[in-house]
Design an enzyme around this catalytic site. Structure first.
Site, PDB file in Angstrom:
ATOM      1  N   SER A  38       0.826  -1.195   0.000  1.00  0.00           N
ATOM      2  CA  SER A  38       0.000   0.000   0.000  1.00  0.00           C
ATOM      3  C   SER A  38       0.869   1.257   0.000  1.00  0.00           C
ATOM      4  O   SER A  38       1.701   1.437  -0.879  1.00  0.00           O
ATOM      5  CB  SER A  38      -0.970  -0.051   1.176  1.00  0.00           C
ATOM      6  OG  SER A  38      -1.996   0.899   1.029  1.00  0.00           O
ATOM      7  N   ASP A 154      -5.728  -3.518  -2.536  1.00  0.00           N
ATOM      8  CA  ASP A 154      -4.734  -3.230  -1.499  1.00  0.00           C
ATOM      9  C   ASP A 154      -4.084  -4.489  -0.917  1.00  0.00           C
ATOM     10  O   ASP A 154      -4.764  -5.400  -0.455  1.00  0.00           O
ATOM     11  CB  ASP A 154      -5.423  -2.455  -0.373  1.00  0.00           C
ATOM     12  CG  ASP A 154      -4.433  -1.754   0.540  1.00  0.00           C
ATOM     13  OD1 ASP A 154      -3.442  -2.382   0.931  1.00  0.00           O
ATOM     14  OD2 ASP A 154      -4.658  -0.568   0.854  1.00  0.00           O
TER      15      ASP A 154
END
Length: 297
Positions: A38, A154
């Site tokens: 991320s 993610d």
């Protein structure tokens, strides 16, 4: 011995990675392998692309107004992020659109999640920006990204601190950065009232004006339920904290850096200087372990 740096997820708290990377370099620790999840993938890519100074300068210049411009409401409801503006930011401060992971002098990997199967995906080849985009695509905020017939989101959903990725790429020593170590139980602090926030940004459309108080501070009573983004943030924190603890129990890093960032919320990207300073402070607080590592590596 190859040094691996595992940069964890944590949204706006991820600016702390900048301070950590620079503070490590100042004491002679420069990683050969950089893996990120991320925001960790984003900062890591900027680092291996030699854009970290520009990214830091931009991040420290951010205001609430600038952050709000990154959000929009679209009719497809596949995310709240203005993808055109995000793409411009990535290509200017993270890496060029033509940059390929294989071309870097350091080994790099971004961690993502296959939305259909839930499998952990390591992006170690191809477009740097595609890898970063796939790793930061937080469900609900960013649209999923299609890569090789897979919808990717993610990487924090499966591997918030990619220690295992560093080891798989050949790291002998892994320094891991966990941005969420002190988050749980501290997110719902009583918020200060603010009556001066009635003047909402005119350039944003009406729907964004309605959502802006949810993204940033909002005046609510003690008995009111958490607002939308507080609830999302805490849910993410709980999930990632549990995953991180389980994975570290099985595969602990050689050195763990856990900056204190509970005071910075999910989307408070305009607090970059605070996060960067805490990243530097975290390295200073762990100098004994780091110097021992330098002496014995």
């Amino acid at each position: 011995m190859k040094i691996g740096l595992a940069l964890g997820s944590g949204s706006s708290r991820g600016w702390a990675h900048i301070g950590i990377i620079k503070a490590l370099a100042e004491i002679g620790i420069v990683p050969d392998i950089v893996c990120g999840t991320s925001i960790g993938a984003l900062v890591g890519a900027s680092y291996v692309s030699n854009n970290l100074d520009d990214l830091e300068q931009w991040a420290c210049s951010l205001t609430k107004f600038e952050i709000a411009k990154f959000f929009e409401i679209n009719m497809s409801l596949n995310g709240f992020v203005d993808t055109r503006r995000l793409q411009n930011f990535l290509s200017k401060y993270v890496a060029k659109e033509s940059d390929m992971i294989e071309e870097f002098s350091k080994q790099y990997a971004a961690v993502s999640t296959d939305l259909e199967t839930g499998k952990e995906i390591w992006l170690t080849k191809g477009s740097v920006l595609d890898a970063v985009w796939s790793s930061v695509s937080l469900p609900g905020l960013f649209p999923a990204i299609k890569s090789n017939d897979r919808w990717l989101v993610d990487g924090g959903l499966v591997n918030p601190v990619p220690i295992s990725t560093c080891r798989a790429l050949g790291a002998d020593i892994v320094i891991a950065v966990d941005l969420n170590g002190d988050i749980l139980g501290k997110h719902f602090k009583k918020q200060r009232s603010s009556r001066k926030k009635k003047g909402v940004i005119n350039k944003l459309n009406d729907l964004v004006r309605e959502y802006k108080p949810l993204i940033f501070d909002v005046n609510r009573g003690d008995e009111s339920p958490p607002n939308l983004f507080d609830a999302i943030a805490s849910s993410i924190n709980i999930t990632q904290d549990r995953i991180t603890k389980n994975r570290m129990a099985e595969d602990p890093p050689d050195i763990l850096l856990s900056p204190k960032l509970s005071h910075i919320k999910l989307l408070e990207f305009y607090r970059a200087k605070e996060a960067i300073d805490e990243g530097r402070r975290c390295v200073q607080n762990n100098l004994t372990d780091l110097k021992f590592f330098l002496k014995n590596r």
